[in-house]
Scaffold this active site. Structure first.
Site, PDB file in Angstrom:
ATOM      1  N   LYS A  14       0.830  -1.213   0.000  1.00  0.00           N
ATOM      2  CA  LYS A  14       0.000   0.000   0.000  1.00  0.00           C
ATOM      3  C   LYS A  14       0.860   1.257   0.000  1.00  0.00           C
ATOM      4  CE  LYS A  14      -2.097  -1.033   3.853  1.00  0.00           C
ATOM      5  NZ  LYS A  14      -1.474  -2.325   4.185  1.00  0.00           N
ATOM      6  N   ARG A  90      -9.048   1.286   9.065  1.00  0.00           N
ATOM      7  CA  ARG A  90      -8.702  -0.122   9.307  1.00  0.00           C
ATOM      8  C   ARG A  90      -9.840  -0.901   9.943  1.00  0.00           C
ATOM      9  NH1 ARG A  90      -2.379  -0.532  11.122  1.00  0.00           N
ATOM     10  NH2 ARG A  90      -1.577   0.455   9.261  1.00  0.00           N
ATOM     11  N   ARG A 129      12.063  -6.941   5.402  1.00  0.00           N
ATOM     12  CA  ARG A 129      12.366  -5.512   5.580  1.00  0.00           C
ATOM     13  C   ARG A 129      13.092  -5.235   6.894  1.00  0.00           C
ATOM     14  NH1 ARG A 129       6.385  -2.582   6.087  1.00  0.00           N
ATOM     15  NH2 ARG A 129       5.999  -3.230   8.225  1.00  0.00           N
ATOM     16  N   ARG A 131      12.453  -4.695  10.175  1.00  0.00           N
ATOM     17  CA  ARG A 131      12.130  -3.780  11.278  1.00  0.00           C
ATOM     18  C   ARG A 131      12.117  -4.540  12.593  1.00  0.00           C
ATOM     19  NH1 ARG A 131       6.921  -0.657   9.046  1.00  0.00           N
ATOM     20  NH2 ARG A 131       7.926   0.594   7.458  1.00  0.00           N
ATOM     21  N   ARG A 142      -0.589  -9.535  13.456  1.00  0.00           N
ATOM     22  CA  ARG A 142      -1.089  -8.410  12.666  1.00  0.00           C
ATOM     23  C   ARG A 142      -2.012  -8.904  11.558  1.00  0.00           C
ATOM     24  NH1 ARG A 142       4.000  -5.224  10.863  1.00  0.00           N
ATOM     25  NH2 ARG A 142       2.487  -3.853   9.866  1.00  0.00           N
TER      26      ARG A 142
END
Length: 187
Positions: A14, A90, A129, A131, A142
């Site tokens: 997104k 959301r 990624r 993180r 999540r």
């Protein structure tokens, strides 16, 4: 002027797609994730509160997010050029609050772009990624939260006849092209 919402699971692309289209057309890109991460980094009260939820892979409470969005959508660049919302709404209550806010501001939504990506691809992308908050356990939580709270928005916006579904796996440029075509930016 175009007003879009980007919807999809965490890691669906997104942010990447919203940013590409925002830059190309000069449309303000409003990422609640970026706003929240900046607040966390700066150690603001909102940031500390948001961090306590984000560290567990949970959603930040609606009233906090809606306040941030209201403030941002009232700014002159949004009134002039429209917006791309990324990471909001959301939940159904957030979607309903956004509808009310946009009605107040006389800014109806043009399209909701749903980037559809399967769970295993999401886990792979988010782990890559690197993180600190992206452990496999947090990512899977999540995704569970997404399915329970955000996935119902697909039907919500589909019933309003403004949802476009894009398969979010493949060449980034090709996905951008499909989005632009589906929202009427080219074609």
């Amino acid at each position: 002027m175009i007003r879009l919402v980007f919807l999809g699971p965490p890691g669906a692309g997104k942010g990447t797609q919203a940013q590409r289209i925002a830059q190309e057309y000069g449309i303000p890109h409003i990422s609640t994730g970026d706003i929240l991460r900046n607040a966390v980094k700066e150690g603001t009260e909102l940031g500390k509160l948001a961090k306590s939820y984000m560290d567990k892979g949970e959603l930040v409470p609606d009233e906090v997010i809606i306040g941030i969005i209201r403030e941002r959508l009232s700014q002159p660049d949004v009134k002039e050029k429209g917006f791309i919302l990324d990471g909001f709404p959301r939940t159904l209550p957030q979607a309903e609050a956004l509808d009310e806010l946009l009605k107040e501001l006389s800014m109806p939504l043009d399209r909701v772009v749903y980037l559809n990506v399967d769970d295993e691809e999401i886990v792979k992308r988010l782990l890559a990624r690197g993180r600190a908050d992206d452990t496999e356990e947090v990512i899977r939580n999540r995704l569970k939260v997404y399915r329970e709270q955000t996935a119902p928005l697909i039907d919500y916006y589909s019933e309003k006849c403004i949802l476009v579904e894009i398969y979010g796996v493949g060449d980034i440029g090709e996905i951008t092209g499909k989005i632009k075509e589906s929202v009427g930016l080219e074609g």
